[in-house]
Design an enzyme around this catalytic site. Structure first.
Site, PDB file in Angstrom:
ATOM      1  N   ARG A 158     -19.930  -6.629  13.097  1.00 36.53           N
ATOM      2  CA  ARG A 158     -21.072  -6.516  11.996  1.00 36.53           C
ATOM      3  C   ARG A 158     -22.258  -5.879  12.516  1.00 36.53           C
ATOM      4  O   ARG A 158     -23.390  -6.251  12.027  1.00 36.53           O
ATOM      5  CB  ARG A 158     -21.207  -7.882  11.029  1.00 36.53           C
ATOM      6  CG  ARG A 158     -20.252  -8.488  10.496  1.00 36.53           C
ATOM      7  CD  ARG A 158     -19.679  -7.492   9.452  1.00 36.53           C
ATOM      8  NE  ARG A 158     -18.421  -8.254   8.930  1.00 36.53           N
ATOM      9  CZ  ARG A 158     -17.091  -7.820   9.611  1.00 36.53           C
ATOM     10  NH1 ARG A 158     -16.935  -6.862  10.358  1.00 36.53           N
ATOM     11  NH2 ARG A 158     -16.090  -8.360   9.069  1.00 36.53           N
ATOM     12  N   SER A 232     -20.217 -12.918   3.039  1.00 40.82           N
ATOM     13  CA  SER A 232     -20.312 -13.948   4.204  1.00 40.82           C
ATOM     14  C   SER A 232     -21.891 -13.956   4.414  1.00 40.82           C
ATOM     15  O   SER A 232     -22.523 -13.078   4.933  1.00 40.82           O
ATOM     16  CB  SER A 232     -19.815 -13.353   5.418  1.00 40.82           C
ATOM     17  OG  SER A 232     -18.369 -13.205   4.886  1.00 40.82           O
ATOM     18  N   GLU A 327     -25.502 -13.408   8.599  1.00 46.21           N
ATOM     19  CA  GLU A 327     -25.140 -12.021   8.539  1.00 46.21           C
ATOM     20  C   GLU A 327     -26.091 -11.161   7.570  1.00 46.21           C
ATOM     21  O   GLU A 327     -26.431 -10.038   7.739  1.00 46.21           O
ATOM     22  CB  GLU A 327     -23.734 -11.859   8.363  1.00 46.21           C
ATOM     23  CG  GLU A 327     -23.275 -10.402   8.073  1.00 46.21           C
ATOM     24  CD  GLU A 327     -21.648 -10.561   7.797  1.00 46.21           C
ATOM     25  OE1 GLU A 327     -20.800 -11.465   7.961  1.00 46.21           O
ATOM     26  OE2 GLU A 327     -21.283  -9.633   6.810  1.00 46.21           O
TER      27      GLU A 327
HETATM   28  C1  LIG Z   1     -19.396 -10.344  -2.545  1.00 49.39           C
HETATM   29  C2  LIG Z   1     -19.397  -9.654  -1.433  1.00 49.39           C
HETATM   30  C3  LIG Z   1     -18.532  -9.621  -0.353  1.00 49.39           C
HETATM   31  C4  LIG Z   1     -18.585  -8.971   0.966  1.00 49.39           C
HETATM   32  N1  LIG Z   1     -17.565  -8.593   1.744  1.00 49.39           N
HETATM   33  C5  LIG Z   1     -17.848  -8.024   2.916  1.00 49.39           C
HETATM   34  C6  LIG Z   1     -16.746  -7.846   3.967  1.00 49.39           C
HETATM   35  O1  LIG Z   1     -15.486  -8.169   3.556  1.00 49.39           O
HETATM   36  N2  LIG Z   1     -17.070  -7.327   4.846  1.00 49.39           N
HETATM   37  C7  LIG Z   1     -18.363  -6.947   5.392  1.00 49.39           C
HETATM   38  O2  LIG Z   1     -18.426  -6.264   6.457  1.00 49.39           O
HETATM   39  N3  LIG Z   1     -19.282  -6.844   4.582  1.00 49.39           N
HETATM   40  C8  LIG Z   1     -19.041  -7.380   3.116  1.00 49.39           C
HETATM   41  N4  LIG Z   1     -19.827  -7.823   2.442  1.00 49.39           N
HETATM   42  C9  LIG Z   1     -21.501  -7.591   2.749  1.00 49.39           C
HETATM   43  C10 LIG Z   1     -21.760  -6.045   2.300  1.00 49.39           C
HETATM   44  O3  LIG Z   1     -20.933  -5.484   1.471  1.00 49.39           O
HETATM   45  C11 LIG Z   1     -22.014  -4.954   3.631  1.00 49.39           C
HETATM   46  O4  LIG Z   1     -23.029  -5.417   4.499  1.00 49.39           O
HETATM   47  C12 LIG Z   1     -22.476  -3.515   3.014  1.00 49.39           C
HETATM   48  O5  LIG Z   1     -22.274  -2.553   4.070  1.00 49.39           O
HETATM   49  C13 LIG Z   1     -23.900  -3.670   2.243  1.00 49.39           C
HETATM   50  O6  LIG Z   1     -23.791  -2.127   1.740  1.00 49.39           O
HETATM   51  P1  LIG Z   1     -25.149  -1.777   0.946  1.00 49.39           P
HETATM   52  O7  LIG Z   1     -25.203  -0.360   0.738  1.00 49.39           O
HETATM   53  O8  LIG Z   1     -25.136  -3.008  -0.164  1.00 49.39           O
HETATM   54  O9  LIG Z   1     -26.427  -2.120   2.028  1.00 49.39           O
HETATM   55  P2  LIG Z   1     -27.840  -2.959   2.091  1.00 49.39           P
HETATM   56  O10 LIG Z   1     -27.194  -4.644   1.867  1.00 49.39           O
HETATM   57  O11 LIG Z   1     -28.566  -2.467   1.017  1.00 49.39           O
HETATM   58  O12 LIG Z   1     -28.333  -2.788   3.425  1.00 49.39           O
HETATM   59  C14 LIG Z   1     -27.755  -3.531   4.627  1.00 49.39           C
HETATM   60  C15 LIG Z   1     -28.309  -2.868   5.992  1.00 49.39           C
HETATM   61  O13 LIG Z   1     -28.111  -1.457   5.903  1.00 49.39           O
HETATM   62  C16 LIG Z   1     -29.275  -0.551   5.808  1.00 49.39           C
HETATM   63  N5  LIG Z   1     -28.858   0.747   5.329  1.00 49.39           N
HETATM   64  C17 LIG Z   1     -28.222   0.788   4.136  1.00 49.39           C
HETATM   65  N6  LIG Z   1     -28.169   2.178   4.029  1.00 49.39           N
HETATM   66  C18 LIG Z   1     -28.718   2.722   5.005  1.00 49.39           C
HETATM   67  C19 LIG Z   1     -28.778   4.211   5.073  1.00 49.39           C
HETATM   68  N7  LIG Z   1     -28.391   5.064   4.230  1.00 49.39           N
HETATM   69  N8  LIG Z   1     -29.677   4.580   6.205  1.00 49.39           N
HETATM   70  C20 LIG Z   1     -29.933   3.600   7.341  1.00 49.39           C
HETATM   71  N9  LIG Z   1     -29.842   2.213   6.987  1.00 49.39           N
HETATM   72  C21 LIG Z   1     -29.132   1.692   5.692  1.00 49.39           C
HETATM   73  C22 LIG Z   1     -30.154  -1.319   5.236  1.00 49.39           C
HETATM   74  O14 LIG Z   1     -31.377  -1.072   5.789  1.00 49.39           O
HETATM   75  C23 LIG Z   1     -29.795  -2.835   5.626  1.00 49.39           C
HETATM   76  O15 LIG Z   1     -30.515  -3.017   7.066  1.00 49.39           O
HETATM   77  C24 LIG Z   1     -19.859  -8.316   1.269  1.00 49.39           C
HETATM   78  C25 LIG Z   1     -20.941  -8.662   0.283  1.00 49.39           C
HETATM   79  C26 LIG Z   1     -20.790  -9.163  -1.009  1.00 49.39           C
HETATM   80  C27 LIG Z   1     -21.830  -9.297  -1.773  1.00 49.39           C
END
Ligand SMILES: Cc1cc2nc3c(=O)[nH]c(=O)nc-3n(C[C@H](O)[C@H](O)[C@H](O)COP(=O)(O)OP(=O)(O)OC[C@H]3O[C@@H](n4cnc5c(N)ncnc54)[C@H](O)[C@@H]3O)c2cc1C
Length: 331
Positions: A158, A232, A327
């Site tokens: 991660r 998580s 995380e």
């Molecule tokens: C119910 C649930 C289940 C989940 N299951 C998993 C799983 O199985 N595995 C897993 O790995 N994660 C899981 N996650 C966590 C989440 O889905 C991941 O971390 C996902 O990648 C976050 O994406 P986001 O677009 O919402 O990013 P955000 O939460 O908005 O941002 C996360 C990080 O990425 C950065 N970021 C986002 N977009 C960009 C960009 N374009 N350029 C530079 N930086 C950027 C942000 O600045 C921040 O640091 C889960 C979350 C939920 C709510």
């Protein structure tokens, strides 16, 4: 509008959306506030806890597009580029529909394509790093474009260079994935193999595998549209062999997996064994089906999430001598 899956109302000095390269370039080169006050790129907000007013600019990318860049006939592979603003699961479904394989086990992870290399998202034995070819970015300070090779991303659990050495310095504009024209279902995870077997399927199609992954996932995790969470909340801690042996002797049923640098312990198991599973503090709770997940019980604030996370962390340390690392990102 609430732009985070925990469902925490939050405000910022500015919220800007960008969907074209020119707009982003213009912003990076001419917007002084972006360089003098705090700045954060928000994807789907699925791993973010807003703990207070954000005193700067929140930038949200809305660029769209998925296209085949190159066929690699000798290896039966394809290079596929997806824009950062694409929804991750829509991208997975698009790949399946086009016969590009490798994303199936990552089906239904909330969030955007842009966050996938930052977070090195992973599930059921596969991580983004296994399928990422390169990451196309803009440098925040100059607006210069830069493409990172897979190795340059320094992926970890991660984790990536975008969360560490280069934190906040690059905006991911698109990601190129190396996928395969041939499909080999990855059933290394017992829960997935069992679910496939129990549905009477001998060899799943890519869609059947992705659908099974999604149903196994949602049997244990809260759906964001129903219950607020960040998935998580804690990372699974990695301990060295000595610490693992000591803990295993004391807790023979402790859940752990061999990892490159020792043993990865199941943080959910540790939390459950401090008695926190299903309990709450204020309006934030430890999810009753999976102790690794903190949930919004209704009207929860960012501070309440922090209070519960701190209480859980303290109790895990007291019982096991292990410090849990978050995380989820606290803003
Ligand atoms: C119910 C649930 C289940 C989940 N299951 C998993 C799983 O199985 N595995 C897993 O790995 N994660 C899981 N996650 C966590 C989440 O889905 C991941 O971390 C996902 O990648 C976050 O994406 P986001 O677009 O919402 O990013 P955000 O939460 O908005 O941002 C996360 C990080 O990425 C950065 N970021 C986002 N977009 C960009 C960009 N374009 N350029 C530079 N930086 C950027 C942000 O600045 C921040 O640091 C889960 C979350 C939920 C709510």
């Amino acid at each position: 509008m609430i732009y985070n899956t925990f469902g925490i109302p939050a405000t910022a000095d500015r919220y800007i959306t960008v969907s074209a390269k020119d707009e982003l370039l213009d912003l990076l080169q001419h917007d002084t506030l972006l360089h003098t006050k705090p700045f954060f790129v928000l994807g789907g907000g699925s791993n973010i806890i807003f703990a207070r007013h954000y005193p700067g600019t929140i930038l949200h990318l809305e660029n769209k597009g998925i296209h085949l860049v190159q066929e690699l006939p000798q290896s039966q592979e394809v290079l596929v580029e997806a824009s950062a603003g694409e929804n991750w699961d829509s991208f997975v479904q698009h790949c399946i529909a086009n016969g590009w394989h490798g994303t199936e086990n990552l089906a239904a992870i909330p969030g955007t394509v842009g966050a996938s290399p930052v977070q090195n998202v992973g599930a059921y034995g596969v991580e983004a790093k296994d399928i990422i070819h390169s990451v196309h970015t803009f440098e925040v300070s100059t607006g210069n474009e830069r493409t990172f090779s897979r190795d340059e991303c320094r992926f970890g659990y991660r984790d990536s260079i975008f969360k560490k050495e280069l934190k906040g310095q690059y905006i991911v504009w698109s990601v190129t994935f190396r996928l395969s024209r041939t499909f080999t279902p990855d059933l290394r995870y017992k829960a997935i193999a069992d679910a496939i077997a129990s549905s009477g399927i001998e060899t799943p199609t890519p869609q059947q595998l992705a659908d099974t992954i999604a149903s196994v996932r949602w049997a244990k995790l809260p759906r964001p549209e129903e219950t607020g969470s960040a998935g998580s909340f804690f990372k699974n801690p990695v301990v060295d062999a000595t610490q693992y042996e000591r803990l295993k002797a004391e807790y023979p049923d402790m859940v752990a997996y061999p990892a490159a640098d020792g043993y990865k312990l199941a943080a959910g198991w540790l939390i459950e064994h401090t008695g926190w599973k299903g309990r709450s503090l204020g309006r934030c709770g430890v999810y009753s089906k999976q102790a690794l997940v903190l949930v919004n019980l209704g009207g929860c604030t960012g501070q309440e999430v922090i209070n519960l996370a701190d209480a859980v962390t303290a109790d895990v340390y007291k019982k096991f001598g292990i410090t849990l690392e978050k995380e989820a990102i606290i803003l």
